[in-house]
Scaffold this active site. Structure first.
Site, PDB file in Angstrom:
ATOM      1  N   GLU A  29       0.836  -1.210   0.000  1.00 51.73           N
ATOM      2  CA  GLU A  29       0.000   0.000   0.000  1.00 51.73           C
ATOM      3  C   GLU A  29       0.869   1.258   0.000  1.00 51.73           C
ATOM      4  O   GLU A  29       2.091   1.177   0.237  1.00 51.73           O
ATOM      5  CB  GLU A  29      -0.945   0.010   1.200  1.00 51.73           C
ATOM      6  CG  GLU A  29      -0.223   0.064   2.540  1.00 51.73           C
ATOM      7  CD  GLU A  29      -1.017   0.782   3.627  1.00 51.73           C
ATOM      8  OE1 GLU A  29      -1.497   1.913   3.391  1.00 51.73           O
ATOM      9  OE2 GLU A  29      -1.131   0.208   4.723  1.00 51.73           O
ATOM     10  N   LYS A  90      -5.146  10.856   0.741  1.00 49.59           N
ATOM     11  CA  LYS A  90      -5.319   9.530   1.347  1.00 49.59           C
ATOM     12  C   LYS A  90      -6.640   8.984   0.808  1.00 49.59           C
ATOM     13  O   LYS A  90      -7.688   9.617   0.963  1.00 49.59           O
ATOM     14  CB  LYS A  90      -5.362   9.673   2.869  1.00 49.59           C
ATOM     15  CG  LYS A  90      -5.651   8.363   3.597  1.00 49.59           C
ATOM     16  CD  LYS A  90      -5.705   8.584   5.106  1.00 49.59           C
ATOM     17  CE  LYS A  90      -6.403   7.421   5.797  1.00 49.59           C
ATOM     18  NZ  LYS A  90      -6.643   7.690   7.219  1.00 49.59           N
ATOM     19  N   VAL A 110      -5.388   0.427   3.166  1.00 47.10           N
ATOM     20  CA  VAL A 110      -5.557  -1.032   3.087  1.00 47.10           C
ATOM     21  C   VAL A 110      -6.802  -1.367   2.267  1.00 47.10           C
ATOM     22  O   VAL A 110      -6.756  -2.223   1.374  1.00 47.10           O
ATOM     23  CB  VAL A 110      -5.638  -1.652   4.505  1.00 47.10           C
ATOM     24  CG1 VAL A 110      -6.104  -3.099   4.456  1.00 47.10           C
ATOM     25  CG2 VAL A 110      -4.280  -1.553   5.197  1.00 47.10           C
ATOM     26  N   ASP A 142     -16.515   5.696  14.230  1.00 50.04           N
ATOM     27  CA  ASP A 142     -15.278   5.752  13.441  1.00 50.04           C
ATOM     28  C   ASP A 142     -14.714   4.335  13.321  1.00 50.04           C
ATOM     29  O   ASP A 142     -13.986   3.849  14.192  1.00 50.04           O
ATOM     30  CB  ASP A 142     -14.259   6.698  14.072  1.00 50.04           C
ATOM     31  CG  ASP A 142     -13.073   6.954  13.139  1.00 50.04           C
ATOM     32  OD1 ASP A 142     -12.943   6.229  12.129  1.00 50.04           O
ATOM     33  OD2 ASP A 142     -12.285   7.869  13.425  1.00 50.04           O
ATOM     34  N   SER A 144     -12.835   1.925  10.457  1.00 51.75           N
ATOM     35  CA  SER A 144     -12.158   1.991   9.163  1.00 51.75           C
ATOM     36  C   SER A 144     -12.866   1.140   8.111  1.00 51.75           C
ATOM     37  O   SER A 144     -13.316   0.021   8.398  1.00 51.75           O
ATOM     38  CB  SER A 144     -10.720   1.505   9.314  1.00 51.75           C
ATOM     39  OG  SER A 144     -10.102   1.428   8.046  1.00 51.75           O
ATOM     40  N   ALA A 145     -12.907   1.675   6.894  1.00 53.85           N
ATOM     41  CA  ALA A 145     -13.457   0.912   5.761  1.00 53.85           C
ATOM     42  C   ALA A 145     -12.611  -0.331   5.472  1.00 53.85           C
ATOM     43  O   ALA A 145     -13.055  -1.228   4.756  1.00 53.85           O
ATOM     44  CB  ALA A 145     -13.539   1.794   4.521  1.00 53.85           C
ATOM     45  N   ASP A 146     -11.412  -0.389   6.047  1.00 49.34           N
ATOM     46  CA  ASP A 146     -10.573  -1.593   5.884  1.00 49.34           C
ATOM     47  C   ASP A 146     -11.329  -2.846   6.326  1.00 49.34           C
ATOM     48  O   ASP A 146     -11.181  -3.918   5.733  1.00 49.34           O
ATOM     49  CB  ASP A 146      -9.296  -1.511   6.745  1.00 49.34           C
ATOM     50  CG  ASP A 146      -8.330  -0.422   6.301  1.00 49.34           C
ATOM     51  OD1 ASP A 146      -8.574   0.222   5.263  1.00 49.34           O
ATOM     52  OD2 ASP A 146      -7.329  -0.223   7.025  1.00 49.34           O
ATOM     53  N   LYS A 163      -2.918  -1.187  16.139  1.00 50.30           N
ATOM     54  CA  LYS A 163      -2.351  -0.339  17.196  1.00 50.30           C
ATOM     55  C   LYS A 163      -3.387  -0.071  18.272  1.00 50.30           C
ATOM     56  O   LYS A 163      -4.575  -0.036  17.981  1.00 50.30           O
ATOM     57  CB  LYS A 163      -1.932   1.019  16.607  1.00 50.30           C
ATOM     58  CG  LYS A 163      -0.642   0.977  15.866  1.00 50.30           C
ATOM     59  CD  LYS A 163      -0.452   2.248  15.080  1.00 50.30           C
ATOM     60  CE  LYS A 163      -1.537   2.440  14.069  1.00 50.30           C
ATOM     61  NZ  LYS A 163      -1.612   1.456  13.013  1.00 50.30           N
TER      62      LYS A 163
END
Ligand code: PSU
Ligand code: MN
Length: 315
Positions: A29, A90, A110, A142, A144-146, A163
């Site tokens: 990525e 991004k 990602v 919130d 992530s779309a990951d 993390k």
């Protein structure tokens, strides 16, 4: 590659040849390069990733959008131009069609990298850490779309866990709900990126690339769409002190809260702040864990090419 995709995508000849010949390819990525690490460590990290993959006989395929074209495999010239331009967004799943249609450039997260890798037929992807459910995600939403993408794209994502700027427990719950296997690389525990342990279990302890390739082949042969997370603990020699990293993350989260940082700016802000607070120690660890993940991803990609499977029918 599906035929209509040529309209939007360029596959570097070296990558296209490897894919056509069934030689191993690993995707990389670029959000980590353009938004996750400062210059010039970012480019040092990236170049070493490509070197590690090549040294194992694997073709690297770094992914980004360059002037509206999805690039599968990036030349040093393109990376340099994007670094110099200072205008690289991004780009996650929701941003991809806009950036492409506008002819702009962007670094893929990602999620976006998985989408592009799948379009090109690349099955394995190495990175640092996946996005996840942020702390407080039950009220901020919130997430992530990951995580959604992991449920959709047939790509194995090799990372060092998540993390603790994220809520690791909720991230794992979300992945379970979406049916995404979380595989520990020779560990029972899901690693916490900067440290080897998070206190949460991975779903399965895998002995290495062969085991993982067999699982992926079974998943995809059965038509179970979606990827898998392979979580590799940072090598012990480079793991951070848990108390120090926890303090740094808490300080970064407090500053982000005070400044009202949210949305897509959140992860880059927190990473930069943690690096600042730790005097660059977190960045050094980050680089080492990415390189370790490239080694493991190479092994998986090699094993996958040797694993009998009809997966390409579903890809
Ligand atoms: N974790 C890192 N470095 C990174 C990222 C995550 O240690 O650069 C990036 C990855 O590209 C990941 C993205 O996909 O952050 C997640 O951002 P968001 O939470 O906005 O989806
Ligand atoms: Mn987010």
């Amino acid at each position: 590659m599906q035929t209509d995709l040529g309209k939007y995508m360029d596959i570097q000849p070296e990558v296209a040849d490897a894919l056509a010949a069934g030689r191993p390819v690993v995707a990389l990525e670029t959000t980590i390069v353009f938004h996750g690490m400062p210059y010039p460590k970012n480019i040092e990290c990236h170049n070493r990733c490509e070197e590690i993959l090549r040294s194992k006989g694997v073709v690297p395929a770094a992914i980004a959008v360059h002037r509206g074209r999805i690039k599968i495999g990036l030349t040093p010239d393109i990376i340099r131009e994007m670094l110099d331009s200072g205008d690289v967004t991004k780009l996650s799943r929701r941003d991809l069609p806009h950036v492409v249609a506008q002819g702009k450039s962007g670094a893929t997260t990602v999620a976006a990298t998985m989408i592009a890798a799948e379009m090109a037929g690349i099955l394995v992807f190495a990175t640092g850490g996946i996005g996840g459910v942020h702390r407080g995600g039950h009220t901020s939403f919130d997430i992530s779309a990951d995580l959604q993408q992991l449920a959709q794209s047939n790509v194995c994502v090799v990372c060092a866990g998540a993390k603790s700027i994220l809520d690791i427990g909720l991230t794992l719950e979300y992945l379970e709900t979406m049916g995404v296997p979380v595989l520990g690389w020779q560990t029972d525990e899901f690693p916490a990126f900067y440290t080897q342990r998070s206190g949460f279990k991975a779903d399965y302890n895998m002995s290495g690339g062969k085991d993982i390739a067999a699982m992926l082949a079974a998943k995809w042969d059965m038509g179970l769409r979606g990827g898998a997370v392979v979580a590799c603990p940072v090598p012990a020699a480079y793991a951070m002190d848990e108390t120090a990293i926890t303090q740094a993350i808490d300080q970064a989260l407090a500053e982000a809260g005070a400044k009202g940082i949210h949305g897509k700016l959140s992860t880059p802000f927190l990473l930069a702040k943690v690096s600042e607070v730790t005097g660059g120690a977190s960045l050094a660890t980050n680089m080492q864990l990415v390189w370790n993940n490239c080694e493991k991803a190479a092994d998986i990609a090699i094993q996958l090419e040797n694993t009998p499977s009809k997966r390409r029918i579903f890809a």
